[in-house]
Design a protein around this motif. Structure first.
Motif, PDB file in Angstrom:
ATOM      1  N   SER A 209       0.847  -1.188   0.000  1.00 28.26           N
ATOM      2  CA  SER A 209       0.000   0.000   0.000  1.00 28.26           C
ATOM      3  C   SER A 209       0.887   1.244   0.000  1.00 28.26           C
ATOM      4  O   SER A 209       2.114   1.148  -0.129  1.00 28.26           O
ATOM      5  CB  SER A 209      -0.895  -0.006   1.239  1.00 28.26           C
ATOM      6  OG  SER A 209      -0.097   0.123   2.403  1.00 28.26           O
ATOM      7  N   LYS A 210       0.290   2.397   0.170  1.00 25.75           N
ATOM      8  CA  LYS A 210       1.062   3.645   0.215  1.00 25.75           C
ATOM      9  C   LYS A 210       2.082   3.629   1.350  1.00 25.75           C
ATOM     10  O   LYS A 210       3.161   4.209   1.231  1.00 25.75           O
ATOM     11  CB  LYS A 210       0.119   4.838   0.371  1.00 25.75           C
ATOM     12  CG  LYS A 210      -0.651   5.170  -0.902  1.00 25.75           C
ATOM     13  CD  LYS A 210      -1.469   6.441  -0.734  1.00 25.75           C
ATOM     14  CE  LYS A 210      -2.190   6.787  -2.040  1.00 25.75           C
ATOM     15  NZ  LYS A 210      -2.990   8.030  -1.912  1.00 25.75           N
ATOM     16  N   ASP A 211       1.731   2.959   2.445  1.00 25.93           N
ATOM     17  CA  ASP A 211       2.653   2.860   3.582  1.00 25.93           C
ATOM     18  C   ASP A 211       3.935   2.117   3.218  1.00 25.93           C
ATOM     19  O   ASP A 211       4.950   2.244   3.907  1.00 25.93           O
ATOM     20  CB  ASP A 211       1.984   2.117   4.750  1.00 25.93           C
ATOM     21  CG  ASP A 211       0.887   2.934   5.404  1.00 25.93           C
ATOM     22  OD1 ASP A 211       0.769   4.127   5.079  1.00 25.93           O
ATOM     23  OD2 ASP A 211       0.150   2.371   6.235  1.00 25.93           O
ATOM     24  N   GLU A 213       5.474   2.122   0.077  1.00 26.71           N
ATOM     25  CA  GLU A 213       6.147   2.608  -1.134  1.00 26.71           C
ATOM     26  C   GLU A 213       7.650   2.767  -0.935  1.00 26.71           C
ATOM     27  O   GLU A 213       8.446   2.417  -1.810  1.00 26.71           O
ATOM     28  CB  GLU A 213       5.526   3.930  -1.583  1.00 26.71           C
ATOM     29  CG  GLU A 213       4.156   3.752  -2.228  1.00 26.71           C
ATOM     30  CD  GLU A 213       3.534   5.062  -2.665  1.00 26.71           C
ATOM     31  OE1 GLU A 213       4.088   6.128  -2.311  1.00 26.71           O
ATOM     32  OE2 GLU A 213       2.498   5.025  -3.355  1.00 26.71           O
ATOM     33  N   SER A 214       8.044   3.268   0.222  1.00 27.60           N
ATOM     34  CA  SER A 214       9.466   3.501   0.486  1.00 27.60           C
ATOM     35  C   SER A 214      10.259   2.197   0.487  1.00 27.60           C
ATOM     36  O   SER A 214      11.297   2.091  -0.175  1.00 27.60           O
ATOM     37  CB  SER A 214       9.640   4.222   1.825  1.00 27.60           C
ATOM     38  OG  SER A 214      11.013   4.381   2.134  1.00 27.60           O
ATOM     39  N   CYS A 230       3.582  -1.847  -6.154  1.00 26.68           N
ATOM     40  CA  CYS A 230       3.152  -1.230  -4.899  1.00 26.68           C
ATOM     41  C   CYS A 230       2.205  -0.064  -5.181  1.00 26.68           C
ATOM     42  O   CYS A 230       2.481   0.780  -6.036  1.00 26.68           O
ATOM     43  CB  CYS A 230       4.369  -0.742  -4.111  1.00 26.68           C
ATOM     44  SG  CYS A 230       3.967  -0.103  -2.479  1.00 26.68           S
ATOM     45  N   SER A 231       1.079  -0.032  -4.498  1.00 26.21           N
ATOM     46  CA  SER A 231       0.045   1.017  -4.618  1.00 26.21           C
ATOM     47  C   SER A 231      -0.683   1.006  -5.956  1.00 26.21           C
ATOM     48  O   SER A 231      -1.420   1.943  -6.265  1.00 26.21           O
ATOM     49  CB  SER A 231       0.641   2.415  -4.396  1.00 26.21           C
ATOM     50  OG  SER A 231       1.175   2.532  -3.111  1.00 26.21           O
ATOM     51  N   LYS A 232      -0.489  -0.034  -6.757  1.00 32.75           N
ATOM     52  CA  LYS A 232      -1.109  -0.067  -8.087  1.00 32.75           C
ATOM     53  C   LYS A 232      -2.264  -1.057  -8.201  1.00 32.75           C
ATOM     54  O   LYS A 232      -2.914  -1.132  -9.244  1.00 32.75           O
ATOM     55  CB  LYS A 232      -0.045  -0.394  -9.142  1.00 32.75           C
ATOM     56  CG  LYS A 232       1.019   0.691  -9.275  1.00 32.75           C
ATOM     57  CD  LYS A 232       2.058   0.335 -10.314  1.00 32.75           C
ATOM     58  CE  LYS A 232       3.115   1.441 -10.416  1.00 32.75           C
ATOM     59  NZ  LYS A 232       4.181   1.092 -11.385  1.00 32.75           N
TER      60      LYS A 232
END
Length: 308
Positions: A209-211, A213-214, A230-232
């Motif tokens: 998720s957005k959490d 991405e890093s 990721c996030s897609k």
């Protein structure tokens, strides 16, 4: 003249993390079967409305944004739900917060399953906090009169979802809740996992998720051959991707519970900060590793990958 059957109105309360929500699917299914003629209303949070709608277990879904003050929750619930029409409440959250909602029903004939003080159907097991979430829910429903607890069929989650055109791939889930980063295993272990997958000609796909991405960007930077999604993906697309994968490897995080219940080959990696006996993923093809020894962990992972 036959007396006309009147539907009962059943309220189910469930919040929590994504993994906890998926661990409740069997309980949702059992309640739906038991109350097949009745109207089921789910009280949850916004994140789970789409999942709950697609599941088909509920007739109505109400969501609230929980406040730090329990009484504000109760005011919101009172506006959303006609309390006087509710016949039975299954509190599957069984927290201090959700137990406080019983105050809404004072002076009514509404029955309540949970741990709220003076409720009609208390979960009496003194060891309820020392058993797996799914077993605890099963035991709670048994005390409420629901004896049948069949496995939930989650095929609905991939219905009408377009499959991805990937072949011979593995899903990696290296992230997790930003509030509980201590449950994530070190990135270098995922880098080693990627090497072992590529050696078997299995394409690694990063999910999160957005959490996350890093951490996914860091791994992708070190391993340019991985696919970073990721996030897609939404949860339904992730489920479809998981069903076609060779293996799913990840931390103790919500999507791992989904993959496990879809009977994907699932390798869940636990740190010392969470206990798989209490909250581990459940399914036909689940393997769990406690990551406390690097050499043993990598050898075990390599063996599993070689056999997948």
């Amino acid at each position: 003249m036959k007396k006309q059957f009147q539907k009962k109105k059943i309220l189910i309360i469930k919040f929590g993390g994504l993994g906890d929500f998926f661990l409740s699917m069997q309980a949702f299914n059992a309640i739906r079967i038991h109350h097949f003629k009745d109207e089921l209303v789910l009280l949850t949070e916004k994140n789970y409305v789409k999942i709950a709608n697609k599941s088909g277990y509920f007739d109505k879904i109400k969501s609230i944004e929980r406040s730090i003050f329990y009484f504000l929750d109760r005011l919101t619930i009172k506006k959303l739900i006609n309390i006087s029409k509710i016949n039975f409440v299954y509190d599957l959250q069984t927290s201090k917060r959700s137990s406080s909602y019983i105050r809404l029903f004072y002076g009514t004939k509404t029955q309540w399953s949970g741990i709220a003080e003076n409720c009609s159907h208390p979960h009496k097991n003194p060891r309820r906090n020392f058993i797996h979430t799914n077993l605890r829910l099963k035991d709670q429903l048994k005390d409420a009169g629901i004896k049948s607890y069949p496995k939930a069929n989650l095929n609905w989650i991939t219905k009408n979802v377009k499959p991805y055109d990937f072949k011979n791939y593995a899903i990696l889930i290296p992230g997790g809740s930003k509030k509980r980063k201590y449950k994530r295993i070190p990135i270098f272990i995922f880098n080693e996992i990627i090497k072992k997958l590529l050696a078997q000609k299995i394409k690694p796909i990063l999910i999160g998720s957005k959490d996350d991405e890093s951490v996914c960007k860091q791994i992708n930077k070190y391993n340019s051959s991985v696919i970073n999604l990721c996030s897609k993906l939404d949860l339904f697309e992730l489920a479809m991707l998981g069903k076609k994968s060779k293996i799913v490897i990840g931390n103790d995080t919500g999507p791992m519970h989904l993959m496990a219940q879809l009977d994907c080959l699932t390798l869940s990696l636990f740190t010392k900060y969470s206990d798989p006996i209490l909250c581990g993923p459940q399914g036909k093809n689940v393997k769990i590793l406690n990551v406390d020894n690097y050499d043993l962990t990598t050898k075990s992972i390599e063996k599993i990958i070689n056999n997948c």
